[in-house]
Design a protein around this motif. Structure first.
Motif, mmCIF file in Angstrom:
data_model
loop_
_atom_site.group_PDB
_atom_site.id
_atom_site.type_symbol
_atom_site.label_atom_id
_atom_site.label_comp_id
_atom_site.label_asym_id
_atom_site.label_seq_id
_atom_site.Cartn_x
_atom_site.Cartn_y
_atom_site.Cartn_z
ATOM 1 N N LEU A 187 43.661 33.438 43.548
ATOM 2 C CA LEU A 187 44.116 34.809 43.394
ATOM 3 C C LEU A 187 42.949 35.792 43.468
ATOM 4 O O LEU A 187 43.061 36.870 44.046
ATOM 5 C CB LEU A 187 44.872 34.971 42.076
ATOM 6 N N ARG A 188 41.820 35.420 42.870
ATOM 7 C CA ARG A 188 40.642 36.291 42.960
ATOM 8 C C ARG A 188 40.179 36.429 44.412
ATOM 9 O O ARG A 188 39.791 37.511 44.858
ATOM 10 C CB ARG A 188 39.517 35.730 42.096
ATOM 11 N N SER A 189 40.223 35.325 45.136
ATOM 12 C CA SER A 189 39.844 35.377 46.546
ATOM 13 C C SER A 189 40.786 36.270 47.345
ATOM 14 O O SER A 189 40.352 37.070 48.187
ATOM 15 C CB SER A 189 39.839 33.964 47.129
ATOM 16 N N GLN B 79 55.727 37.944 43.025
ATOM 17 C CA GLN B 79 56.262 36.651 43.473
ATOM 18 C C GLN B 79 55.708 36.279 44.844
ATOM 19 O O GLN B 79 55.375 35.110 45.087
ATOM 20 C CB GLN B 79 57.793 36.716 43.514
ATOM 21 N N LEU B 80 55.601 37.281 45.736
ATOM 22 C CA LEU B 80 55.060 36.998 47.070
ATOM 23 C C LEU B 80 53.609 36.526 46.977
ATOM 24 O O LEU B 80 53.201 35.584 47.679
ATOM 25 C CB LEU B 80 55.149 38.252 47.947
ATOM 26 N N ILE B 81 52.827 37.165 46.134
ATOM 27 C CA ILE B 81 51.418 36.768 45.990
ATOM 28 C C ILE B 81 51.316 35.338 45.466
ATOM 29 O O ILE B 81 50.542 34.514 45.977
ATOM 30 C CB ILE B 81 50.688 37.753 45.068
ATOM 31 N N ARG B 82 52.118 35.015 44.461
ATOM 32 C CA ARG B 82 52.068 33.662 43.896
ATOM 33 C C ARG B 82 52.522 32.630 44.926
ATOM 34 O O ARG B 82 51.929 31.540 45.053
ATOM 35 C CB ARG B 82 52.946 33.603 42.657
ATOM 36 N N GLN C 202 42.474 26.522 39.604
ATOM 37 C CA GLN C 202 42.545 26.662 41.058
ATOM 38 C C GLN C 202 43.377 27.890 41.450
ATOM 39 O O GLN C 202 43.028 28.619 42.387
ATOM 40 C CB GLN C 202 43.158 25.405 41.668
ATOM 41 N N MET C 203 44.474 28.095 40.730
ATOM 42 C CA MET C 203 45.312 29.260 40.999
ATOM 43 C C MET C 203 44.533 30.547 40.754
ATOM 44 O O MET C 203 44.577 31.495 41.557
ATOM 45 C CB MET C 203 46.562 29.226 40.118
#
Length: 605
Positions: free
Chosen positions: A250-252, A175-178, A245-246
């Protein structure tokens, strides 16, 4: 008249006989009636007779003796003995009547009837206790099994709770990453309600994760925060519906996280290597104090005893090349403490001119018992700088452990000890735990070096030739097998006569000169030792030399306890703060920390 008297006597005698025999017949009939009731009740009656007779203390019993009224034991109920019991009891009753105490006997029988019920209850109580004993044992066993099952179920519940907590923590981190990914979509100056809500939720959830790391579990309020975060993320997904875009963001973020981890690992490795090269403050203090004390001594006071043994080939000679006072002390002390014949041991310690006074003063203050010790400086070897060039100038490495002359001095053993035939070379980071007399009788099979092999892939000490030697070079490829078994320095037995005959020191010099022209091996003396003593090494049993105490935290205690020599190879030396704590005791027990110089320099276990 005479006939009348005679008949009168006969009648009187008959009446007397009848008065005597009639009670006996009544008693026998009573006994027969008792036998029809049951054997156990009759035996109970007899027991009650005995009990009542003892309490009432009848005169007849006192005259005949109390032993005659003893009945059978309550626990013996055999069929074949019952008739004898009945006969014995009837004889006793008959004796009572003949003694003139028939009324007392009848009273005794009446009293036995009164106490029969109480005696039966006592017998039942005893039998019930006997039955309860195995049932109690079974109950204890069942309780033990029940406790074991409860313990197992409790452990299962704990493991399940830990798994559940780990899953919840992973969900929180996701959740924090998102949430951070959605925040990155908005412009830096954006201050919308959704962005404020996401920042608030991130702070709350990060606090919950921090509490979970401390308590190894998520607090109860965390579930509410997770639900609130999920609701905020649902709003953000509607505001930013573009999945591509998401995914890119996330990959970055994952790439940046991996890069940070790599940088941290490199920094950790560098700091560990740096700490391994440094000299602890206490050791530096100890060296300075010993040097000052050494120069206060007169020249004759600086000499060691028994120097006539230094060149005796019949003794056990051990060499140590080191600039570390405490390391040398542990090697010497541990070897002597485990030796059966310490008077036959000769230590040859070689150091540099800077540390020669300190190490000499240490062993002058702490002599090695019955053993002999000799301290030398590499500056005393004139042939090292004239016949051979300095090895340190030829090694392309910034690590002083590899470029140190002391590290490469092992290849000049025949020149350092020209009068000796055999010698054992110790690294200064070893501890001896067993007597080493047996190693001097190892069959060398015409070879030069005896060492423990390190060619098993299943072991942490595994080293392969291609890991340190550039076998792709044509010169090395022709001469060495990539699958050849490797071995370790640390404790090695060298046959110096064979070494001189085969001129292995000259071969070592040729390889060093060749390595200056192109990279053939990694820096250090180990790969040079492999190629110099190639096909010149005899394998020792594993028990002689246990490796890895300076880097491997997974060594078994049994391997350590049964090892003859322990080797703290690696950067985590036992005299450093970064040393592995559970292995330090094997090293520190050979030092006396209550010495004044040790206490003044704050050197503790």
């Amino acid at each position: 008249m005479k006939k009348h008297r005679r008949w009168l006597r006969i009648v009187i005698f008959s009446l007397l006989s009848f008065s005597v025999l009639a009670p006996i017949m009544l008693v026998s009939l009573r006994l027969k009636a008792l036998t029809s009731i049951g054997k156990r009740e009759f035996i109970d009656d007899l027991a009650s007779i005995k009990h009542r007779a003892d309490n009432l203390r009848f005169n007849a019993v006192e005259q005949e003796g109390a032993k005659e009224l003893k009945g059978p034991k309550l626990l013996v109920f055999k069929e074949k003995d019952f008739s004898s019991v009945v006969r014995h009891s009837s004889d006793e009753n008959r004796d009572l009547y003949h003694s003139g105490n028939a009324p007392n006997a009848s009273k005794l029988l009446e009293a036995s009837g009164k106490g029969k019920h109480q005696i039966q209850q006592n017998i039942k109580r005893v039998n019930s206790k006997k039955k309860e004993q195995p049932s109690q044992e079974r109950g204890k066993h069942d309780q033990h099994l029940h406790n074991q099952e409860r313990g197992k179920s409790y452990q299962n519940l704990q493991s399940q709770s830990r798994v559940l907590a780990d899953e919840n923590i992973k969900r929180v981190r996701d959740q924090l990453i998102r949430a951070k990914a959605y925040l990155s979509f908005a412009p830096p100056s954006s201050n919308s309600r959704l962005m404020k809500e996401l920042r608030t939720r991130i702070k709350e959830v990060e606090q919950a994760v921090g509490d979970a790391c401390k308590d190894s579990d998520l607090p109860r309020s965390a579930s509410q925060k997770m639900k609130a975060m999920e609701a905020s993320l649902s709003k953000a997904s509607r505001a930013y519906p573009h999945c591509s875009q998401m995914a890119t963001k996330l990959r970055s973020m994952a790439y940046n996280a991996e890069e940070q981890i790599r940088v941290q690992k490199n920094q950790e490795s560098y700091l560990v290597q740096l700490a391994g090269r440094t000299t602890p403050k206490g050791l530096h203090c100890l060296s300075m104090r010993l040097i000052a004390e050494y120069f206060f001594l007169q020249p004759e006071e600086r000499k060691f005893p028994n120097q006539q043994k230094l060149n005796d080939p019949n003794l056990y000679h051990y060499a140590i090349f080191s600039d570390n006072i405490l390391a040398c002390a542990v090697v010497v002390n541990s070897t002597i403490s485990s030796a059966k014949e310490p008077e036959k041991i000769v230590f040859h310690v070689v150091t540099d001119s800077l540390n020669l006074p300190a190490i000499s003063m240490w062993f002058l203050l702490n002599p090695p018992g019955k053993a002999t010790i000799h301290i030398q400086s590499i500056e005393n070897f004139d042939w090292l700088s004239t016949k051979y060039n300095s090895t340190s100038e030829e090694q392309k490495s910034n690590d002083p452990r590899y470029t140190s002359v002391l590290n490469h001095l092992r290849f000049y053993l025949p020149d350092i000890f020209p009068a000796l035939n055999k010698i054992v070379l110790f690294d200064h980071d070893v501890v001896v735990q067993r007597d080493l007399t047996e190693i001097w009788s190892v069959d060398m099979k015409g070879k030069v070096n005896a060492a423990v092999e390190t060619c098993l892939e299943s072991e942490a000490s595994y080293r392969a030739m291609h890991m340190f030697v550039n076998l792709s070079d044509p010169f090395l490829e022709k001469r060495f097998d990539a699958n050849a078994c490797t071995w370790a320095f640390g404790m090695n037995l060298f046959e110096l006569q064979e070494w001189r005959r085969k001129n292995l020191t000259g071969l070592y010099r040729d390889y060093v000169q060749l390595g200056l022209k192109r990279p053939l091996w990694k820096a250090g003396s180990l790969p040079l030792g492999w190629i110099t003593f190639y096909n010149q090494t005899v394998a020792l049993e594993k028990r002689w030399h246990t490796l890895g105490l300076g880097y491997n935290t997974g060594l078994s205690s049994s391997d350590i306890e049964h090892a003859t020599v322990l080797h703290y190879d690696g950067v985590m030396k036992p005299w450093l703060e970064i040393g592995i704590a559970k292995y330090k005791g094997y090293w520190s027990k050979h030092l006396q920390y209550d010495q004044p110089y040790m206490q003044q320099c704050n050197i503790n276990e």
